[in-house]
Design a protein around this motif. Structure first.
Motif, mmCIF file in Angstrom:
data_model
loop_
_atom_site.group_PDB
_atom_site.id
_atom_site.type_symbol
_atom_site.label_atom_id
_atom_site.label_comp_id
_atom_site.label_asym_id
_atom_site.label_seq_id
_atom_site.Cartn_x
_atom_site.Cartn_y
_atom_site.Cartn_z
ATOM 1 N N ASP A 111 0.813 -1.217 0.000
ATOM 2 C CA ASP A 111 0.000 0.000 0.000
ATOM 3 C C ASP A 111 0.847 1.268 0.000
ATOM 4 O O ASP A 111 0.310 2.375 -0.023
ATOM 5 C CB ASP A 111 -0.990 0.002 1.172
ATOM 6 N N ASN A 112 2.175 1.110 0.010
ATOM 7 C CA ASN A 112 3.065 2.270 -0.040
ATOM 8 C C ASN A 112 3.820 2.396 -1.364
ATOM 9 O O ASN A 112 4.662 3.279 -1.503
ATOM 10 C CB ASN A 112 4.080 2.209 1.107
ATOM 11 N N ILE A 113 3.527 1.520 -2.319
ATOM 12 C CA ILE A 113 4.196 1.645 -3.616
ATOM 13 C C ILE A 113 3.540 2.766 -4.416
ATOM 14 O O ILE A 113 2.307 2.865 -4.481
ATOM 15 C CB ILE A 113 4.180 0.311 -4.388
ATOM 16 N N ILE A 114 4.351 3.635 -4.982
ATOM 17 C CA ILE A 114 3.813 4.780 -5.723
ATOM 18 C C ILE A 114 4.211 4.777 -7.195
ATOM 19 O O ILE A 114 3.632 5.514 -7.998
ATOM 20 C CB ILE A 114 4.245 6.114 -5.078
ATOM 21 N N ALA A 115 5.181 3.961 -7.548
ATOM 22 C CA ALA A 115 5.604 3.874 -8.946
ATOM 23 C C ALA A 115 6.382 2.577 -9.131
ATOM 24 O O ALA A 115 6.897 2.005 -8.176
ATOM 25 C CB ALA A 115 6.473 5.060 -9.341
ATOM 26 N N SER A 116 6.439 2.120 -10.359
ATOM 27 C CA SER A 116 7.282 0.960 -10.659
ATOM 28 C C SER A 116 7.847 1.107 -12.066
ATOM 29 O O SER A 116 7.277 1.797 -12.920
ATOM 30 C CB SER A 116 6.501 -0.344 -10.519
ATOM 31 N N VAL A 117 8.973 0.445 -12.256
ATOM 32 C CA VAL A 117 9.652 0.455 -13.553
ATOM 33 C C VAL A 117 10.181 -0.949 -13.812
ATOM 34 O O VAL A 117 10.656 -1.617 -12.891
ATOM 35 C CB VAL A 117 10.839 1.440 -13.561
ATOM 36 N N TYR A 118 10.063 -1.404 -15.042
ATOM 37 C CA TYR A 118 10.820 -2.603 -15.410
ATOM 38 C C TYR A 118 11.470 -2.363 -16.764
ATOM 39 O O TYR A 118 10.998 -1.554 -17.577
ATOM 40 C CB TYR A 118 9.946 -3.865 -15.401
ATOM 41 N N VAL A 119 12.579 -3.060 -16.980
ATOM 42 C CA VAL A 119 13.352 -2.914 -18.208
ATOM 43 C C VAL A 119 13.550 -4.289 -18.817
ATOM 44 O O VAL A 119 13.933 -5.236 -18.124
ATOM 45 C CB VAL A 119 14.719 -2.260 -17.937
ATOM 46 N N VAL A 120 13.240 -4.422 -20.099
ATOM 47 C CA VAL A 120 13.421 -5.683 -20.818
ATOM 48 C C VAL A 120 14.683 -5.576 -21.669
ATOM 49 O O VAL A 120 14.808 -4.665 -22.497
ATOM 50 C CB VAL A 120 12.222 -5.985 -21.737
ATOM 51 N N PHE A 121 15.596 -6.519 -21.466
ATOM 52 C CA PHE A 121 16.799 -6.612 -22.292
ATOM 53 C C PHE A 121 16.608 -7.776 -23.250
ATOM 54 O O PHE A 121 16.733 -8.944 -22.888
ATOM 55 C CB PHE A 121 18.033 -6.843 -21.421
ATOM 56 N N GLY A 122 16.255 -7.457 -24.480
ATOM 57 C CA GLY A 122 16.007 -8.484 -25.491
ATOM 58 C C GLY A 122 16.566 -8.030 -26.816
ATOM 59 O O GLY A 122 17.576 -7.319 -26.860
ATOM 60 N N PRO A 123 15.913 -8.396 -27.919
ATOM 61 C CA PRO A 123 16.337 -7.861 -29.213
ATOM 62 C C PRO A 123 16.354 -6.332 -29.202
ATOM 63 O O PRO A 123 17.171 -5.700 -29.870
ATOM 64 C CB PRO A 123 15.280 -8.406 -30.179
ATOM 65 N N ARG A 124 15.422 -5.749 -28.398
ATOM 66 C CA ARG A 124 15.423 -4.316 -28.152
ATOM 67 C C ARG A 124 15.394 -4.107 -26.645
ATOM 68 O O ARG A 124 14.867 -4.937 -25.914
ATOM 69 C CB ARG A 124 14.204 -3.638 -28.793
ATOM 70 N N VAL A 125 15.968 -3.011 -26.188
ATOM 71 C CA VAL A 125 15.901 -2.658 -24.774
ATOM 72 C C VAL A 125 14.713 -1.725 -24.580
ATOM 73 O O VAL A 125 14.647 -0.650 -25.189
ATOM 74 C CB VAL A 125 17.200 -1.983 -24.291
ATOM 75 N N GLU A 126 13.743 -2.150 -23.762
ATOM 76 C CA GLU A 126 12.543 -1.356 -23.536
ATOM 77 C C GLU A 126 12.338 -1.132 -22.042
ATOM 78 O O GLU A 126 12.648 -2.001 -21.221
ATOM 79 C CB GLU A 126 11.319 -2.046 -24.144
ATOM 80 N N MET A 127 11.799 0.025 -21.707
ATOM 81 C CA MET A 127 11.520 0.382 -20.321
ATOM 82 C C MET A 127 10.054 0.743 -20.193
ATOM 83 O O MET A 127 9.510 1.479 -21.023
ATOM 84 C CB MET A 127 12.383 1.564 -19.880
ATOM 85 N N VAL A 128 9.400 0.214 -19.150
ATOM 86 C CA VAL A 128 7.996 0.508 -18.897
ATOM 87 C C VAL A 128 7.884 1.164 -17.525
ATOM 88 O O VAL A 128 8.361 0.625 -16.528
ATOM 89 C CB VAL A 128 7.138 -0.771 -18.956
#
Length: 281
Positions: A111-128
């Motif tokens: 209940d204290n999380i305010i944001a999250s990020v994940y990064v995919v390292f694959g054929p392309r590097v993507e961040m969400v």
């Protein structure tokens, strides 16, 4: 908050270099949950901690690869729990892996999380990035992360990905998954949490599940580092995340390395999970 996102971008560029050139062998160490650490895990962890140590707004961090909370800046505002390189054993066979970050205030609980990020390292590097009720996709090219689009889930998807080995599944989980196959769902499972959840998000919906099993009744995936960050992303994208009975972000955390069964998906799939699990949780 923006300086934290920028720090994650910088760490991700360095981790990508380590993945391309680094040692994929096992180390002699184990992490807090008893998994043998790869040298890539350790190298990625070191990169992230060094980068975060330069950000004044970060009060403390905790890594899936470390036993204790690391205090950085007494005057900082944010707490970050992260998995530096989830699925790192897949690097050897050239499958996608990823980093996961949960950003908290006050305490390391759902209940204290305010944001999250994940990064995919694959054929392309993507961040969400999941923040302020939106989920935004960025892609690395020409040395920078460029905005691509906002991500939204449909009410119902077509994919299913489920963890653990089938011999350890409870019977009601087997029935759930088999019924989805009968209804035309496609199996998409790489063994990497980040790419599998990313695929469901980008394809518009479906179900990712890691149930409680006979060998791990409380699940395998860690609340702070994996479950809560993706729960926030799925909720902001218009989906849901549950442990089979309750909303994931409302479950209790008693230790920084607590685990939980978890189900992430479109609303239709989560409704299906809750119906199956209502008499078994």
């Amino acid at each position: 908050m923006q300086e934290i996102f920028e720090a994650i971008k910088e760490a991700s560029k360095q981790i990508q270099d380590v993945i391309e050139l680094g040692d994929t062998a096992k180390s002699e160490n184990e992490n807090s949950t008893g998994d043998t650490q790869l040298k890539l895990d350790i190298a990625s962890d070191v990169i992230i901690e060094k980068v975060f140590a330069t950000v004044p707004s970060i009060k403390a961090i905790v890594s899936e690869e470390q036993e204790e909370i690391v205090h950085l800046n007494d005057k900082g505002e944010y707490l970050i729990a992260y998995d530096p390189l989830d699925g790192s054993s897949l690097v050897d066979v050239n499958l996608s892996v990823g980093s996961i970050y949960g950003i908290y205030k006050n305490d390391f609980t759902g209940d204290n999380i305010i944001a999250s990020v994940y990064v995919v390292f694959g054929p392309r590097v993507e961040m969400v990035v999941a923040y302020k009720n939106s989920v935004k996709l960025y892609r690395l090219f020409d040395g920078e992360f460029n905005y691509i689009k906002d991500i939204k889930l449909e009410e119902k998807g077509k994919l299913t990905a489920t963890g653990s080995t089938q011999m350890c599944w409870p019977e009601h989980h087997k029935e759930l998954i088999n019924s989805m196959y009968k209804d035309g769902y496609y199996l998409r499972y790489s063994g990497g949490m980040v790419p599998d959840l990313h695929q469901i998000l980008l394809k518009g919906g479906g179900l990712f599940s890691y149930p409680g099993t006979t060998d791990k009744p409380k699940g395998k995936l860690r609340q702070l580092f994996e479950v809560f960050p993706f729960a926030l992303a799925y909720e902001y994208a218009g989906g849901q995340a549950v442990n089979g009975k309750s909303r994931v972000l409302e479950i209790e955390t008693t230790h920084i390395h607590d685990t939980s069964p978890c189900f992430f998906g479109s609303k239709d799939e989560i409704k299906r999970v809750l119906e199956v699990y209502k008499d078994h949780v």
